[in-house]
Design a protein around this motif. Sequence first.
Motif, PDB file in Angstrom:
ATOM      1  N   GLY A 124       0.798  -1.224   0.000  1.00 33.98           N
ATOM      2  CA  GLY A 124       0.000   0.000   0.000  1.00 33.98           C
ATOM      3  C   GLY A 124       0.825   1.267   0.000  1.00 33.98           C
ATOM      4  N   ASP A 125       1.880   1.344   0.843  1.00 29.85           N
ATOM      5  CA  ASP A 125       2.692   2.554   0.881  1.00 29.85           C
ATOM      6  C   ASP A 125       3.517   2.711  -0.385  1.00 29.85           C
ATOM      7  N   ALA A 126       3.879   1.576  -1.002  1.00 30.67           N
ATOM      8  CA  ALA A 126       4.598   1.621  -2.272  1.00 30.67           C
ATOM      9  C   ALA A 126       3.684   2.158  -3.376  1.00 30.67           C
ATOM     10  N   ARG A 127       2.421   1.733  -3.351  1.00 29.73           N
ATOM     11  CA  ARG A 127       1.444   2.228  -4.326  1.00 29.73           C
ATOM     12  C   ARG A 127       1.279   3.748  -4.181  1.00 29.73           C
ATOM     13  N   ALA A 128       1.160   4.214  -2.940  1.00 26.02           N
ATOM     14  CA  ALA A 128       0.975   5.650  -2.709  1.00 26.02           C
ATOM     15  C   ALA A 128       2.148   6.447  -3.243  1.00 26.02           C
TER      16      ALA A 128
ATOM     17  N   ILE B 293       6.295  -5.715  -4.081  1.00 25.27           N
ATOM     18  CA  ILE B 293       7.011  -4.456  -4.288  1.00 25.27           C
ATOM     19  C   ILE B 293       6.837  -3.611  -3.030  1.00 25.27           C
ATOM     20  N   THR B 294       7.932  -3.359  -2.340  1.00 26.05           N
ATOM     21  CA  THR B 294       7.872  -2.585  -1.100  1.00 26.05           C
ATOM     22  C   THR B 294       8.208  -1.125  -1.368  1.00 26.05           C
TER      23      THR B 294
ATOM     24  N   GLU C 219      10.553   0.514   0.038  1.00 27.13           N
ATOM     25  CA  GLU C 219      12.011   0.606  -0.086  1.00 27.13           C
ATOM     26  C   GLU C 219      12.464   0.324  -1.508  1.00 27.13           C
ATOM     27  N   THR C 220      11.865  -0.684  -2.129  1.00 24.14           N
ATOM     28  CA  THR C 220      12.229  -1.031  -3.506  1.00 24.14           C
ATOM     29  C   THR C 220      11.840   0.088  -4.468  1.00 24.14           C
ATOM     30  N   VAL C 221      10.668   0.678  -4.274  1.00 27.09           N
ATOM     31  CA  VAL C 221      10.242   1.784  -5.137  1.00 27.09           C
ATOM     32  C   VAL C 221      11.213   2.956  -5.003  1.00 27.09           C
ATOM     33  N   GLU C 222      11.587   3.292  -3.774  1.00 27.16           N
ATOM     34  CA  GLU C 222      12.524   4.401  -3.562  1.00 27.16           C
ATOM     35  C   GLU C 222      13.864   4.133  -4.244  1.00 27.16           C
ATOM     36  N   GLU C 223      14.301   2.873  -4.196  1.00 29.80           N
ATOM     37  CA  GLU C 223      15.577   2.513  -4.827  1.00 29.80           C
ATOM     38  C   GLU C 223      15.499   2.611  -6.351  1.00 29.80           C
ATOM     39  N   THR C 224      14.422   2.094  -6.914  1.00 28.74           N
ATOM     40  CA  THR C 224      14.349   1.982  -8.376  1.00 28.74           C
ATOM     41  C   THR C 224      13.990   3.281  -9.058  1.00 28.74           C
ATOM     42  N   VAL C 225      13.182   4.111  -8.432  1.00 25.78           N
ATOM     43  CA  VAL C 225      12.834   5.386  -9.073  1.00 25.78           C
ATOM     44  C   VAL C 225      13.731   6.509  -8.583  1.00 25.78           C
ATOM     45  N   ASP C 226      14.651   6.166  -7.634  1.00 26.65           N
ATOM     46  CA  ASP C 226      15.629   7.125  -7.110  1.00 26.65           C
ATOM     47  C   ASP C 226      14.956   8.384  -6.593  1.00 26.65           C
ATOM     48  N   ARG C 227      13.925   8.176  -5.799  1.00 27.98           N
ATOM     49  CA  ARG C 227      13.201   9.316  -5.237  1.00 27.98           C
ATOM     50  C   ARG C 227      12.621   8.905  -3.895  1.00 27.98           C
ATOM     51  N   ALA C 228      13.007   9.628  -2.860  1.00 29.77           N
ATOM     52  CA  ALA C 228      12.544   9.294  -1.520  1.00 29.77           C
ATOM     53  C   ALA C 228      11.075   9.616  -1.362  1.00 29.77           C
ATOM     54  N   ALA C 229      10.404   8.795  -0.582  1.00 33.93           N
ATOM     55  CA  ALA C 229       8.992   9.047  -0.302  1.00 33.93           C
ATOM     56  C   ALA C 229       8.868  10.212   0.674  1.00 33.93           C
ATOM     57  N   VAL C 230       7.850  11.025   0.467  1.00 35.99           N
ATOM     58  CA  VAL C 230       7.591  12.156   1.343  1.00 35.99           C
ATOM     59  C   VAL C 230       6.456  11.789   2.289  1.00 35.99           C
ATOM     60  N   THR C 231       6.672  11.995   3.593  1.00 36.34           N
ATOM     61  CA  THR C 231       5.612  11.715   4.554  1.00 36.34           C
ATOM     62  C   THR C 231       4.558  12.792   4.431  1.00 36.34           C
ATOM     63  N   TYR C 232       3.483  12.467   3.735  1.00 32.40           N
ATOM     64  CA  TYR C 232       2.485  13.491   3.402  1.00 32.40           C
ATOM     65  C   TYR C 232       1.214  12.799   2.962  1.00 32.40           C
TER      66      TYR C 232
END
Length: 452
Positions: free
Chosen positions: A206-210, A242-243, A245-258
Amino acid sequence: MDVEPDLFTAAAEDRQEKDSAASPLAVRMRPRTLDEVVGQRHLLKPGSPLRRLVGEGGGPAGASSVILWGPPGIGKTTLAYVVSKATDKRFVELSAITAGVKEVRAVIDGARRASGGYGKETVLFLDEIHRFSKAQQDSLLPAVENRWVTLIAATTENPYFSVISPLLSRSLLLTLESLTDEDLSGLMDRALAEERGLGGAVSLAGDARAHLLRVAGGDARRALTALEAAAGGALAKGEPEITLETVEETVDRAAVTYDRDGDQHYDVASALIKSIRGSDVDAALHYLARMIEAGEDPRFIARRLMISASEDIGLADPQALPLAVAAAQAVAMIGFPEAALTLSHATIALALAPKSNAATNAIFAAREDVRNGLAGPVPAHLRDGHYKGAAKLGHAQGYVYPHDVPGAIAAQQYAPDALHGRRYYEPTRYGAEARYADVAEKVRERLRGEGG
């Protein structure tokens, strides 16, 4: 007589072959029918112009030209391709960025040969038509008028300003809407499950989807590209899901807590406005960046800036509100990513503008008196005198027309008796409001009959 397909025809007919397992996910998931198109529900209703365009519902298959207007990444090219497939026509794609009159004429000549030689009609999809000059757009008119091609043109700019009138008058104009998170989420679900997509090889947390939805920014192509990269990363690590962490690694963009629907949405928006109010331009830009990176609706940000211009700046800088309004209009027209520049422009200007809440306090105080019943009748000389019998009632009698006196300020009472002499506007001495403070005091003196 058989006609050998031209280069454009061959390229167009190879498009289907590209929809293979080796093709990018965005290509494999390209809709094959109107029912598979994501979003644009207003255009896909039974009996809609787009449905009639492909001959559904017993209507004619017919417009000779269609203009698709909307932001990037929402399916303009896809719609053109679906139309060509549904009507069994050749599909030829040109971009106004790289093509000119020569290329357009070559396509038109090829379309006429294909039609006359083996009865195959042509859909010409012209992307970025607003980049064509008037003369280049004129070159399309004979083909449209004679129906040598079905022209489907796409533009991200207002066609009433960017497309010539003769072409616009011969076209069906369809306005496409931005894709919602719900639209993109459904598309990702299909891509995860369908065989032509990822075939159920991985699931999505879910957080990866967001985070993927924020990265996509309403762009279906970007969403699928990011999903494919994340899926590849998960499978390479042997993970079934797909977690984040994996999304952040592959798209090279940190998730924003928002959370756009929760406390973070309002907390960060509040911090942005309070930083502008406090004239901390750097903090304001930080919060603006957080909102942009989190995928906040740029129109929401622009609305907050317009409110700030009146609430916290007011007459200390009378140009603040027009600037904020202009920024909101620009944001509505261009969208992200370029809208970030406009929002930065406005945020910096508002943060560094002189501040005054005098206008805010003035209307709050006036409204409070009204709520408390402090009002009273309108003075007789200010009442409407444009009806029979008004004079007998004393209405409009004794009113002094300000333009008839020197300085155009007449010494007379305007407020009701209960409020006579009450002051609401208390200007500051900041910025341009210092001038308004001087003017307000002189005007009040004249209204009381004081001064020259």
